[in-house]
Design a protein around this motif. Structure first.
Motif, PDB file in Angstrom:
ATOM      1  N   GLU A   4      36.095  48.423  22.652  1.00  0.00           N
ATOM      2  CA  GLU A   4      37.078  49.510  22.387  1.00  0.00           C
ATOM      3  C   GLU A   4      36.572  51.065  22.035  1.00  0.00           C
ATOM      4  N   ARG A   5      35.584  50.755  21.281  1.00  0.00           N
ATOM      5  CA  ARG A   5      34.891  51.913  20.975  1.00  0.00           C
ATOM      6  C   ARG A   5      34.106  52.597  22.050  1.00  0.00           C
ATOM      7  N   GLN A   6      33.520  51.609  23.030  1.00  0.00           N
ATOM      8  CA  GLN A   6      32.635  52.137  24.259  1.00  0.00           C
ATOM      9  C   GLN A   6      33.838  52.837  25.012  1.00  0.00           C
ATOM     10  N   ARG A   7      34.919  52.158  25.415  1.00  0.00           N
ATOM     11  CA  ARG A   7      36.172  52.941  26.215  1.00  0.00           C
ATOM     12  C   ARG A   7      36.531  54.292  25.607  1.00  0.00           C
ATOM     13  N   LEU A  41      32.857  27.807  11.174  1.00  0.00           N
ATOM     14  CA  LEU A  41      32.469  27.966  12.461  1.00  0.00           C
ATOM     15  C   LEU A  41      33.724  28.683  13.089  1.00  0.00           C
ATOM     16  N   SER A  42      34.997  28.260  13.122  1.00  0.00           N
ATOM     17  CA  SER A  42      35.781  28.992  13.721  1.00  0.00           C
ATOM     18  C   SER A  42      36.011  30.421  13.333  1.00  0.00           C
ATOM     19  N   MET A  43      35.812  30.504  11.752  1.00  0.00           N
ATOM     20  CA  MET A  43      36.013  31.847  11.423  1.00  0.00           C
ATOM     21  C   MET A  43      34.876  32.827  12.128  1.00  0.00           C
ATOM     22  N   LEU A  44      33.730  31.981  12.272  1.00  0.00           N
ATOM     23  CA  LEU A  44      32.595  32.831  12.872  1.00  0.00           C
ATOM     24  C   LEU A  44      32.828  33.081  14.075  1.00  0.00           C
ATOM     25  N   GLY A  45      33.492  32.289  14.974  1.00  0.00           N
ATOM     26  CA  GLY A  45      33.883  32.617  16.317  1.00  0.00           C
ATOM     27  C   GLY A  45      34.771  33.800  16.379  1.00  0.00           C
ATOM     28  N   ALA A  46      35.842  33.685  15.586  1.00  0.00           N
ATOM     29  CA  ALA A  46      36.997  34.705  15.686  1.00  0.00           C
ATOM     30  C   ALA A  46      36.395  35.895  15.063  1.00  0.00           C
ATOM     31  N   ILE A  47      35.228  36.135  14.278  1.00  0.00           N
ATOM     32  CA  ILE A  47      34.683  37.344  13.785  1.00  0.00           C
ATOM     33  C   ILE A  47      33.932  37.834  15.136  1.00  0.00           C
ATOM     34  N   GLY A  48      33.207  37.111  15.809  1.00  0.00           N
ATOM     35  CA  GLY A  48      32.427  37.336  16.869  1.00  0.00           C
ATOM     36  C   GLY A  48      33.189  38.013  17.940  1.00  0.00           C
ATOM     37  N   GLN A  49      34.387  37.395  18.294  1.00  0.00           N
ATOM     38  CA  GLN A  49      35.299  38.011  19.261  1.00  0.00           C
ATOM     39  C   GLN A  49      35.755  39.076  18.805  1.00  0.00           C
ATOM     40  N   PHE A  50      36.200  39.339  17.525  1.00  0.00           N
ATOM     41  CA  PHE A  50      36.727  40.602  16.872  1.00  0.00           C
ATOM     42  C   PHE A  50      35.755  41.847  17.160  1.00  0.00           C
ATOM     43  N   GLU A  51      34.478  41.534  16.847  1.00  0.00           N
ATOM     44  CA  GLU A  51      33.535  42.492  17.098  1.00  0.00           C
ATOM     45  C   GLU A  51      33.298  42.838  18.375  1.00  0.00           C
ATOM     46  N   ARG A  52      33.196  41.811  19.286  1.00  0.00           N
ATOM     47  CA  ARG A  52      33.165  42.184  20.888  1.00  0.00           C
ATOM     48  C   ARG A  52      34.207  43.138  21.335  1.00  0.00           C
ATOM     49  N   GLU A  53      35.757  42.922  20.950  1.00  0.00           N
ATOM     50  CA  GLU A  53      36.714  43.769  21.372  1.00  0.00           C
ATOM     51  C   GLU A  53      36.444  45.011  20.680  1.00  0.00           C
ATOM     52  N   MET A  54      36.045  45.202  19.299  1.00  0.00           N
ATOM     53  CA  MET A  54      35.952  46.641  18.690  1.00  0.00           C
ATOM     54  C   MET A  54      35.019  47.373  19.562  1.00  0.00           C
ATOM     55  N   MET A  55      33.735  46.576  19.740  1.00  0.00           N
ATOM     56  CA  MET A  55      32.833  47.395  20.532  1.00  0.00           C
ATOM     57  C   MET A  55      33.221  47.872  21.862  1.00  0.00           C
ATOM     58  N   GLY A 107      34.630  56.431  23.804  1.00  0.00           N
ATOM     59  CA  GLY A 107      33.457  57.236  24.070  1.00  0.00           C
ATOM     60  C   GLY A 107      33.554  57.716  25.577  1.00  0.00           C
ATOM     61  N   ILE A 108      33.534  56.784  26.281  1.00  0.00           N
ATOM     62  CA  ILE A 108      33.555  57.343  27.897  1.00  0.00           C
ATOM     63  C   ILE A 108      34.531  58.372  28.279  1.00  0.00           C
ATOM     64  N   GLN A 109      35.821  57.794  27.569  1.00  0.00           N
ATOM     65  CA  GLN A 109      37.093  58.563  27.838  1.00  0.00           C
ATOM     66  C   GLN A 109      36.751  60.133  27.250  1.00  0.00           C
ATOM     67  N   LEU A 110      36.179  60.107  26.114  1.00  0.00           N
ATOM     68  CA  LEU A 110      35.921  61.355  25.479  1.00  0.00           C
ATOM     69  C   LEU A 110      34.933  62.388  26.020  1.00  0.00           C
ATOM     70  N   ALA A 111      33.979  61.519  26.735  1.00  0.00           N
ATOM     71  CA  ALA A 111      32.818  62.112  27.727  1.00  0.00           C
ATOM     72  C   ALA A 111      33.407  62.660  28.881  1.00  0.00           C
ATOM     73  N   LYS A 112      34.530  61.781  29.568  1.00  0.00           N
ATOM     74  CA  LYS A 112      34.881  62.216  30.772  1.00  0.00           C
ATOM     75  C   LYS A 112      35.887  63.695  30.455  1.00  0.00           C
ATOM     76  N   ASP A 113      36.533  63.536  29.266  1.00  0.00           N
ATOM     77  CA  ASP A 113      37.379  64.444  29.124  1.00  0.00           C
ATOM     78  C   ASP A 113      36.660  65.934  28.864  1.00  0.00           C
ATOM     79  N   ALA A 114      35.313  65.879  28.542  1.00  0.00           N
ATOM     80  CA  ALA A 114      34.427  66.889  28.003  1.00  0.00           C
ATOM     81  C   ALA A 114      33.557  67.363  29.316  1.00  0.00           C
ATOM     82  N   GLY A 115      33.863  66.584  30.347  1.00  0.00           N
ATOM     83  CA  GLY A 115      33.075  66.662  31.555  1.00  0.00           C
ATOM     84  C   GLY A 115      31.697  66.163  31.468  1.00  0.00           C
ATOM     85  N   ALA A 116      31.292  65.471  30.674  1.00  0.00           N
ATOM     86  CA  ALA A 116      29.878  65.090  30.505  1.00  0.00           C
ATOM     87  C   ALA A 116      29.624  63.647  31.102  1.00  0.00           C
TER      88      ALA A 116
END
Length: 192
Positions: free
Chosen positions: A122-125, A106-120, A127-136
């Motif tokens: 990070e990818r979102q940030r 259960l602890s491992m599932l929690g850690a994996i869930g937190q990791f997935e959330r942080e990765m998502m 993507g937004i930065q790339l779109a801002k840089d492209a003026g989109a």
């Protein structure tokens, strides 16, 4: 000390038969069942089950996704059960929080869930930065504030805040906020 089962399917046309058979085979004394989406906040049978269980009971589900919407939701449910000294079992992965191995899983599932959330995030940030840089990417348009003059005009004509919001296609809270801002800058009588 009772074994309490919980079964859920996501849509009304799905069948609970397989889950009920597994829970009965696991020796459940009582089974809470519902047909509700996993993302839906209001699941009365889950809430009733969490309220019903007592110290020494065991909550049993067939699969993790039948009880929780996300890893965080799962951990919240397990925290509620642990506070009541109730064991949690998941049949398909043989998870049992009464054992050290189950608690570790259960602890491992929690850690994996937190990791997935942080990765998502990070990818979102990124993507937004790339779109801002492209003026989109410009961000969300402040649609209600752009209609402040129209809001004030309609209010001064005697329309209610609700009718004003509906006519302009904005939220009632935005109308209240615009009217309040106008009052504080003393551009409008306080009766509006």
């Amino acid at each position: 000390m009772a074994i309490i089962g919980y079964a859920r399917v996501s849509t009304l046309d799905q069948d609970l038969t397989a889950q009920l058979a597994q829970l009965n085979a696991a020796g459940c004394d009582r089974i809470y069942k519902e047909k509700a989406s996993g993302v839906k906040q209001d699941r009365p049978e889950l809430a009733a089950m969490l309220d019903y269980v007592r110290e020494g009971d065991t909550v049993t589900v067939c699969k993790l996704d039948r009880v929780a919407r996300s890893t965080k939701h799962l951990l919240d449910i397990v925290d509620t059960l642990e506070a009541k000294r109730v064991t949690f079992k998941v049949l398909n992965i043989n998870l049992d929080t009464s054992s050290p191995t189950g608690k570790l899983m259960l602890s491992m599932l929690g850690a994996i869930g937190q990791f997935e959330r942080e990765m998502m995030l990070e990818r979102q940030r990124e993507g937004i930065q790339l779109a801002k840089d492209a003026g989109a990417y410009k961000g969300r348009k402040p649609t209600a504030r752009e209609k402040a003059a129209d809001v004030m005009q309609l209010l001064s004509e005697g329309l209610t805040k609700e009718a004003t919001a509906e006519r302009l296609g904005i939220g009632v809270a935005s109308v209240y906020r615009i009217a309040k801002d106008a009052r504080t800058t003393a551009t409008l009588p306080t009766s509006i």
